[in-house]
Design a protein around this motif. Structure first.
Motif, PDB file in Angstrom:
ATOM      1  N   GLY A   1      16.171  41.926   0.775  1.00  0.00           N
ATOM      2  CA  GLY A   1      16.467  40.892   1.853  1.00  0.00           C
ATOM      3  C   GLY A   1      15.178  40.036   2.457  1.00  0.00           C
ATOM      4  N   SER A   2      14.016  40.457   1.508  1.00  0.00           N
ATOM      5  CA  SER A   2      12.960  39.704   1.684  1.00  0.00           C
ATOM      6  C   SER A   2      12.951  38.449   0.777  1.00  0.00           C
ATOM      7  N   THR A   3      12.121  37.594   0.912  1.00  0.00           N
ATOM      8  CA  THR A   3      12.216  36.258   0.246  1.00  0.00           C
ATOM      9  C   THR A   3      10.696  35.927  -0.097  1.00  0.00           C
ATOM     10  N   GLN A   4      10.621  34.866  -0.979  1.00  0.00           N
ATOM     11  CA  GLN A   4       9.197  34.435  -1.279  1.00  0.00           C
ATOM     12  C   GLN A   4       9.108  33.161  -0.314  1.00  0.00           C
ATOM     13  N   ALA A   5       8.027  32.797   0.293  1.00  0.00           N
ATOM     14  CA  ALA A   5       7.552  31.852   1.154  1.00  0.00           C
ATOM     15  C   ALA A   5       6.843  30.650   0.381  1.00  0.00           C
ATOM     16  N   PRO A   6       7.834  29.670   0.298  1.00  0.00           N
ATOM     17  CA  PRO A   6       7.544  28.367  -0.716  1.00  0.00           C
ATOM     18  C   PRO A   6       6.294  27.735   0.085  1.00  0.00           C
ATOM     19  N   GLY A   7       6.225  27.721   1.411  1.00  0.00           N
ATOM     20  CA  GLY A   7       5.260  27.103   2.193  1.00  0.00           C
ATOM     21  C   GLY A   7       4.929  28.071   3.414  1.00  0.00           C
ATOM     22  N   ILE A   8       4.216  27.487   4.326  1.00  0.00           N
ATOM     23  CA  ILE A   8       3.731  28.304   5.625  1.00  0.00           C
ATOM     24  C   ILE A   8       4.849  28.373   6.672  1.00  0.00           C
ATOM     25  N   ILE A   9       5.915  27.395   6.657  1.00  0.00           N
ATOM     26  CA  ILE A   9       6.989  27.314   7.584  1.00  0.00           C
ATOM     27  C   ILE A   9       8.010  28.177   7.110  1.00  0.00           C
ATOM     28  N   PRO A  10       8.786  29.276   7.869  1.00  0.00           N
ATOM     29  CA  PRO A  10       9.767  30.199   7.199  1.00  0.00           C
ATOM     30  C   PRO A  10      10.976  29.543   7.132  1.00  0.00           C
ATOM     31  N   SER A  11      11.780  30.238   6.154  1.00  0.00           N
ATOM     32  CA  SER A  11      13.108  29.097   5.776  1.00  0.00           C
ATOM     33  C   SER A  11      13.840  29.040   6.986  1.00  0.00           C
ATOM     34  N   GLN A  12      13.997  29.693   8.095  1.00  0.00           N
ATOM     35  CA  GLN A  12      14.809  29.264   9.201  1.00  0.00           C
ATOM     36  C   GLN A  12      14.646  28.036  10.213  1.00  0.00           C
ATOM     37  N   LEU A  13      13.464  27.644   9.793  1.00  0.00           N
ATOM     38  CA  LEU A  13      12.748  26.443  10.631  1.00  0.00           C
ATOM     39  C   LEU A  13      13.228  25.130  10.008  1.00  0.00           C
ATOM     40  N   LEU A  14      13.369  24.067  10.892  1.00  0.00           N
ATOM     41  CA  LEU A  14      13.273  22.733  10.312  1.00  0.00           C
ATOM     42  C   LEU A  14      11.986  22.552   9.578  1.00  0.00           C
ATOM     43  N   GLY A  15      12.251  21.704   8.410  1.00  0.00           N
ATOM     44  CA  GLY A  15      10.818  21.302   7.730  1.00  0.00           C
ATOM     45  C   GLY A  15      10.324  22.471   6.607  1.00  0.00           C
ATOM     46  N   ALA A  16      11.125  23.585   6.600  1.00  0.00           N
ATOM     47  CA  ALA A  16      10.844  24.659   5.445  1.00  0.00           C
ATOM     48  C   ALA A  16      10.975  23.793   4.095  1.00  0.00           C
ATOM     49  N   LEU A  17      10.301  24.301   3.212  1.00  0.00           N
ATOM     50  CA  LEU A  17      10.220  23.909   1.795  1.00  0.00           C
ATOM     51  C   LEU A  17      11.438  24.466   1.159  1.00  0.00           C
ATOM     52  N   PRO A  18      12.069  23.976   0.236  1.00  0.00           N
ATOM     53  CA  PRO A  18      13.317  24.582  -0.632  1.00  0.00           C
ATOM     54  C   PRO A  18      12.377  25.792  -1.460  1.00  0.00           C
TER      55      PRO A  18
ATOM     56  N   ILE B   1       5.086  35.623   1.129  1.00  0.00           N
ATOM     57  CA  ILE B   1       6.482  36.255   1.093  1.00  0.00           C
ATOM     58  C   ILE B   1       6.957  36.304   2.965  1.00  0.00           C
ATOM     59  N   GLN B   2       8.166  36.324   3.089  1.00  0.00           N
ATOM     60  CA  GLN B   2       8.897  36.727   4.232  1.00  0.00           C
ATOM     61  C   GLN B   2       9.592  37.748   4.009  1.00  0.00           C
ATOM     62  N   PRO B   3       8.882  39.061   4.707  1.00  0.00           N
ATOM     63  CA  PRO B   3       9.441  40.110   4.645  1.00  0.00           C
ATOM     64  C   PRO B   3      10.767  40.303   5.412  1.00  0.00           C
ATOM     65  N   SER B   4      11.629  41.219   4.875  1.00  0.00           N
ATOM     66  CA  SER B   4      12.913  41.462   5.624  1.00  0.00           C
ATOM     67  C   SER B   4      12.952  42.062   6.903  1.00  0.00           C
ATOM     68  N   GLN B   5      13.969  41.685   7.717  1.00  0.00           N
ATOM     69  CA  GLN B   5      14.110  42.125   9.099  1.00  0.00           C
ATOM     70  C   GLN B   5      15.357  42.915   9.027  1.00  0.00           C
ATOM     71  N   ASN B   6      15.310  44.396   8.906  1.00  0.00           N
ATOM     72  CA  ASN B   6      16.325  45.186   8.524  1.00  0.00           C
ATOM     73  C   ASN B   6      16.737  45.951   9.789  1.00  0.00           C
ATOM     74  N   ILE B   7      18.149  45.656  10.221  1.00  0.00           N
ATOM     75  CA  ILE B   7      18.767  46.224  11.555  1.00  0.00           C
ATOM     76  C   ILE B   7      20.009  47.008  10.959  1.00  0.00           C
ATOM     77  N   VAL B   8      20.206  48.126  11.780  1.00  0.00           N
ATOM     78  CA  VAL B   8      21.357  48.993  11.265  1.00  0.00           C
ATOM     79  C   VAL B   8      22.097  49.044  12.616  1.00  0.00           C
ATOM     80  N   THR B   9      23.440  49.143  12.427  1.00  0.00           N
ATOM     81  CA  THR B   9      24.304  49.153  13.692  1.00  0.00           C
ATOM     82  C   THR B   9      25.384  49.910  13.338  1.00  0.00           C
ATOM     83  N   ALA B  10      26.073  50.711  14.243  1.00  0.00           N
ATOM     84  CA  ALA B  10      27.317  51.508  14.258  1.00  0.00           C
ATOM     85  C   ALA B  10      28.537  50.580  13.623  1.00  0.00           C
ATOM     86  N   ALA B  11      29.515  51.101  13.118  1.00  0.00           N
ATOM     87  CA  ALA B  11      30.620  50.312  12.868  1.00  0.00           C
ATOM     88  C   ALA B  11      31.335  49.442  14.011  1.00  0.00           C
TER      89      ALA B  11
END
Length: 527
Positions: free
Chosen positions: A324-341, A496-506
């Protein structure tokens, strides 16, 4: 960490609280069940909670609560933070020069006491946040708030402020019932005394109200019967302060329906009856190499920084961080406008790193790497990351002396620009790329790396152009340009951008991780 030094402490404290283990645990709430008619939802989290007053709240748990109780002028559609959408406003428009944001209020919104929400409430609420000088006041620095008639609000900045629509969804900017709040000590200056009242009584227009509020153990929310929007699926939401290990046990045995703070290791092997959502968080871990020659003659060498960038094993760090984690190609995280590919992320090149170190003229350099010893981010400790980086750079010919310290000590050195090398993280104050201009010379994080104003005219010019850019396409291109230049010549190495892990009931549906308020409880449904 954050665009203001004050906020940096809050974010670090937040991450530390998310990692806290021994204190604040509670026993399961009797009778609380998300499966029993879908009426009560129990959420376990590690509290970072100080207040329910939106003008003062900036901690992760407080933002969850604030999102449920108060409404903002704008919001985001689920987890998508690339485009703000109307909430209490029915429409908004940013002027061509980026200085004036005009919002038309929708009609029919009411507070929990049934009274109508007005333009005066909006002006009072936003002015109170700005002028009360609480933690979130910086969000509206330099912004004048006014009403034009009964249904139009204008926010005016002296300089172009295209980030403003991305700032307004923050729950700290929730609209309060100004008449009721004033009766209980609310003012638009630091003498405000409404916090105690707002910690016990809802003065908002959101889908929930406060039933009980305890900053160390539990918050209980009840559905607002006078909510003007779509009624939430759960009549009651119980948010409990529970250590991570107990969160795992509780959700497995059905004593809770949501666990928010489990590490990658803890969510491994969950029974198929539970849902595990793994999403890259909006936190970016990075290395800094100090550019102040009074601090280090080694890290100021640009070829040394190149050797570090090429010497890190990014794939190995991702293995440590978990699925669930991913490498950070730049300082702007993947969710935001302007993030590097992703394909622009640095790749390990040991021979290239050795060549860069040889060009630096440094012979078998030794550097100190500082980081907070007890801090974890998304369940990930800094210690194994630091040890892996130490081993990586040893292969290149760089000796890394690990210098862990308690967070308060490490934070002081980091803030004061005294670290030779540092391992830190940054979480967004608001989901807009302008928050990351803090990494440029002379700005907050730049100065923490000893990178003074004037150190890179090219980058500083690129930053000014990005700050003034208007329109999504122009802004995206400008921030991509800033990060590309920053990666080429800056003192930061995004990791890196570490993973946010959320567990829920079905039984729980509709949960999406959000980088500002973590989860919107009113969006959660029942199967």
């Amino acid at each position: 960490m954050a665009t203001r030094s004050q906020t940096a402490a809050v974010l670090l404290a937040g991450a530390l609280a998310l990692a806290a283990c021994g204190s604040g645990g509670t026993t399961p709430t009797s009778g609380a069940s998300g499966a029993a008619g879908g009426k009560t939802l129990v959420i376990d989290t590690s509290f970072d909670l100080k207040t329910a007053d939106p003008g003062r709240t900036y901690e992760p748990t407080g933002l969850i609560v604030g999102k449920a109780i108060y409404e903002t002028l704008l919001t985001f559609d689920g987890a998508d933070v690339t485009k703000p959408v109307p909430a209490l406003a029915e429409s908004y428009e940013l002027s061509e020069d980026g200085k004036t944001l005009t919002l038309k209020l929708k009609q029919g919104a009411t507070f929990a006491d049934g009274s109508p929400l007005t333009a005066d409430d909006v002006v009072f609420s936003l002015t109170r946040v700005r002028d009360m000088k609480g933690t979130p006041s910086f969000l509206l620095d330099g912004v004048e708030v006014a009403k034009e008639g009964d249904s139009t609000i204008t926010l005016t900045s002296k300089t172009p402020n295209p980030a403003l629509p991305y700032i307004l969804p923050n729950p700290a900017l929730g609209i309060i019932n100004s008449k009721v709040a004033k009766e209980h000590g609310a003012t638009t200056d630091p003498q405000d005394k409404a916090e105690q009242y707002l910690n016990s009584t809802s003065a908002g227009s959101g889908p929930y109200e406060i039933e009980s509020f305890n900053v160390s153990s539990q918050v209980t929310l009840k559905a607002n019967p006078k909510y003007h929007g779509t009624k939430p699926a759960y009549d009651k939401v119980v948010i409990r302060n529970v250590e991570a290990a107990t969160q795992k046990l509780n959700v497995q045995r059905g004593d809770s329906q949501v666990a928010l703070n489990l590490s990658g290791d803890q969510v491994t092997g969950m029974p198929p009856t539970l849902q595990v959502k793994k999403t890259p968080s909006a936190n970016v871990l990075f290395l800094l190499a100090n550019q102040d020659s009074a601090v280090s003659k080694t890290t100021t060498n640009p070829k040394f920084v190149e050797a570090v960038r090429k010497g890190v094993d990014y794939a190995g760090l991702l293995e440590l961080a978990g699925e669930g984690s991913t490498q950070a190609p730049g300082i702007i995280p993947s969710q935001l406008l302007g993030a590097l590919p992703p394909d622009q992320g640095a790749k390990r090149d040991v021979e290239g790193a050795k060549a860069a170190l040889a060009e630096s003229g440094l012979s078998n350099p030794t550097v100190k790497l500082e980081y907070p010893s007890e801090l974890t981010v998304n369940g990930l400790s800094f210690q194994p990351l630091a040890e892996r980086i130490q081993a990586n750079l040893k292969e290149v010919g760089i000796t890394v002396d690990l210098q862990p310290a308690p967070v308060t000590t490490a934070l002081d050195n980091y803030r004061n620009g005294k670290e030779e090398m540092g391992l830190w993280y940054w979480g967004p104050d608001y989901p807009d790329p302008s928050d990351y201009l803090a990494f440029l010379p002379g700005k907050t994080v730049g100065l923490r790396a000893g990178w003074k104003e004037g150190a890179s005219k090219e980058l500083e010019s690129a930053g000014e152009q990005a700050a003034a850019a208007i329109g999504d396409d122009a802004r995206k291109a400008a921030y991509v340009d800033v990060q590309t230049k920053l990666n080429a010549s800056g003192p930061f190495v995004p990791l890196i951008q570490p993973s946010q892990n959320i567990v829920t009931a079905a039984s729980v549906t509709g949960l999406e991780y959000h980088p500002v308020w973590t989860v919107d409880v009113a969006d959660l449904g029942v199967k």
